[in-house]
Write an enzyme that holds these catalytic residues in place. Structure first.
Site, PDB file in Angstrom:
ATOM      1  N   GLN A   1       0.805  -1.217   0.000  1.00  0.00           N
ATOM      2  CA  GLN A   1       0.000   0.000   0.000  1.00  0.00           C
ATOM      3  C   GLN A   1       0.843   1.275   0.000  1.00  0.00           C
ATOM      4  O   GLN A   1       0.308   2.370  -0.164  1.00  0.00           O
ATOM      5  CB  GLN A   1      -0.946   0.012   1.211  1.00  0.00           C
ATOM      6  CG  GLN A   1      -1.939  -1.134   1.221  1.00  0.00           C
ATOM      7  CD  GLN A   1      -2.770  -1.196  -0.043  1.00  0.00           C
ATOM      8  OE1 GLN A   1      -3.303  -0.192  -0.490  1.00  0.00           O
ATOM      9  NE2 GLN A   1      -2.869  -2.369  -0.632  1.00  0.00           N
ATOM     10  N   ASN A   2       2.165   1.151   0.200  1.00  0.00           N
ATOM     11  CA  ASN A   2       3.008   2.345   0.165  1.00  0.00           C
ATOM     12  C   ASN A   2       3.090   2.820  -1.277  1.00  0.00           C
ATOM     13  O   ASN A   2       3.312   2.032  -2.194  1.00  0.00           O
ATOM     14  CB  ASN A   2       4.397   2.072   0.732  1.00  0.00           C
ATOM     15  CG  ASN A   2       5.151   3.367   0.980  1.00  0.00           C
ATOM     16  OD1 ASN A   2       5.408   4.143   0.057  1.00  0.00           O
ATOM     17  ND2 ASN A   2       5.489   3.625   2.228  1.00  0.00           N
ATOM     18  N   ARG A   3       2.936   4.116  -1.461  1.00  0.00           N
ATOM     19  CA  ARG A   3       2.839   4.675  -2.817  1.00  0.00           C
ATOM     20  C   ARG A   3       4.175   5.167  -3.362  1.00  0.00           C
ATOM     21  O   ARG A   3       4.215   5.773  -4.427  1.00  0.00           O
ATOM     22  CB  ARG A   3       1.794   5.790  -2.811  1.00  0.00           C
ATOM     23  CG  ARG A   3       0.415   5.227  -2.419  1.00  0.00           C
ATOM     24  CD  ARG A   3      -0.572   6.293  -2.055  1.00  0.00           C
ATOM     25  NE  ARG A   3      -0.204   6.931  -0.790  1.00  0.00           N
ATOM     26  CZ  ARG A   3      -0.880   7.935  -0.250  1.00  0.00           C
ATOM     27  NH1 ARG A   3      -1.945   8.421  -0.834  1.00  0.00           N
ATOM     28  NH2 ARG A   3      -0.489   8.474   0.899  1.00  0.00           N
ATOM     29  N   PHE A   4       5.274   4.908  -2.655  1.00  0.00           N
ATOM     30  CA  PHE A   4       6.578   5.428  -3.078  1.00  0.00           C
ATOM     31  C   PHE A   4       6.899   5.083  -4.521  1.00  0.00           C
ATOM     32  O   PHE A   4       7.238   5.961  -5.326  1.00  0.00           O
ATOM     33  CB  PHE A   4       7.693   4.895  -2.161  1.00  0.00           C
ATOM     34  CG  PHE A   4       9.057   5.380  -2.575  1.00  0.00           C
ATOM     35  CD1 PHE A   4       9.514   6.622  -2.172  1.00  0.00           C
ATOM     36  CD2 PHE A   4       9.877   4.609  -3.385  1.00  0.00           C
ATOM     37  CE1 PHE A   4      10.770   7.082  -2.564  1.00  0.00           C
ATOM     38  CE2 PHE A   4      11.130   5.057  -3.781  1.00  0.00           C
ATOM     39  CZ  PHE A   4      11.569   6.296  -3.374  1.00  0.00           C
TER      40      PHE A   4
ATOM     41  N   THR B   1       4.736   9.043   1.529  1.00  0.00           N
ATOM     42  CA  THR B   1       4.045   8.147   0.592  1.00  0.00           C
ATOM     43  C   THR B   1       3.365   6.993   1.328  1.00  0.00           C
ATOM     44  O   THR B   1       2.737   6.141   0.709  1.00  0.00           O
ATOM     45  CB  THR B   1       5.034   7.572  -0.449  1.00  0.00           C
ATOM     46  OG1 THR B   1       6.071   6.863   0.232  1.00  0.00           O
ATOM     47  CG2 THR B   1       5.614   8.671  -1.322  1.00  0.00           C
TER      48      THR B   1
END
Length: 162
Positions: free
Chosen positions: A43-46, A142
């Site tokens: 789920q991290n958008r980095f 993020t």
């Protein structure tokens, strides 16, 4: 309830002599520690945000992620080398040992340092700035915990890395 654990950063920085910018997180999440690589939580958008800023496809494998960063002269590491932490909670971080950023700065021509999120920025200012004698540019996190920021809004804010 989870308890504090003393954890040493389980993997090294990503950089080479061609790195020009450095992006620092605070400390790897449980998922990242399991995967032995940065921003491992799905789920991290980095990876989506950085790929969007760079105008390239979102990398899927660790090798693709490394290649994307190297090709774009981006170094990646964290502000903290060792700390007491509960799970992945940045707000629980205490008893900090900062990472040694000098080895990257001595090897590469880093022209700007960015931090991913408020905790990374605050910890950089407290622990790294006095050692390095230089500041950072704080960017919005993020992390999925930063729900107030959409992926599009993050991408717009992160364009400064170009």
């Amino acid at each position: 309830m989870q308890e504090y654990q003393r954890i040493t950063h389980p993997f090294g920085p990503l950089y080479d002599e061609n790195s020009e910018i450095m992006i620092l997180g605070s400390f790897p999440s449980v998922k990242s520690r399991e995967q032995q690589f940065f921003y491992g939580h799905p789920q991290n958008r980095f990876w989506r945000v950085v790929a969007g800023v760079l105008g390239v496809p979102v990398p899927q494998t660790t090798e693709e992620k490394k290649t994307m960063l190297h090709q774009n002269h981006i170094a990646l590491w964290d502000v903290i080398y060792e700390c007491d932490i509960i799970g992945s909670s940045d707000s629980s971080i205490r008893n900090v040992t900062p990472t040694d950023l000098k080895r990257i700065l001595e090897c590469a021509q880093i022209r700007r340092i960015y931090t991913n999120g408020g905790t990374a920025t605050r910890l950089f200012e407290k622990y790294q700035k006095p050692i390095l004698g230089r500041g950072c540019v704080g960017l919005p996190s993020t992390s999925p915990a930063n729900a107030a920021w959409s992926a599009e809004r993050l991408q717009e804010a992160w364009r400064v890395i170009l």
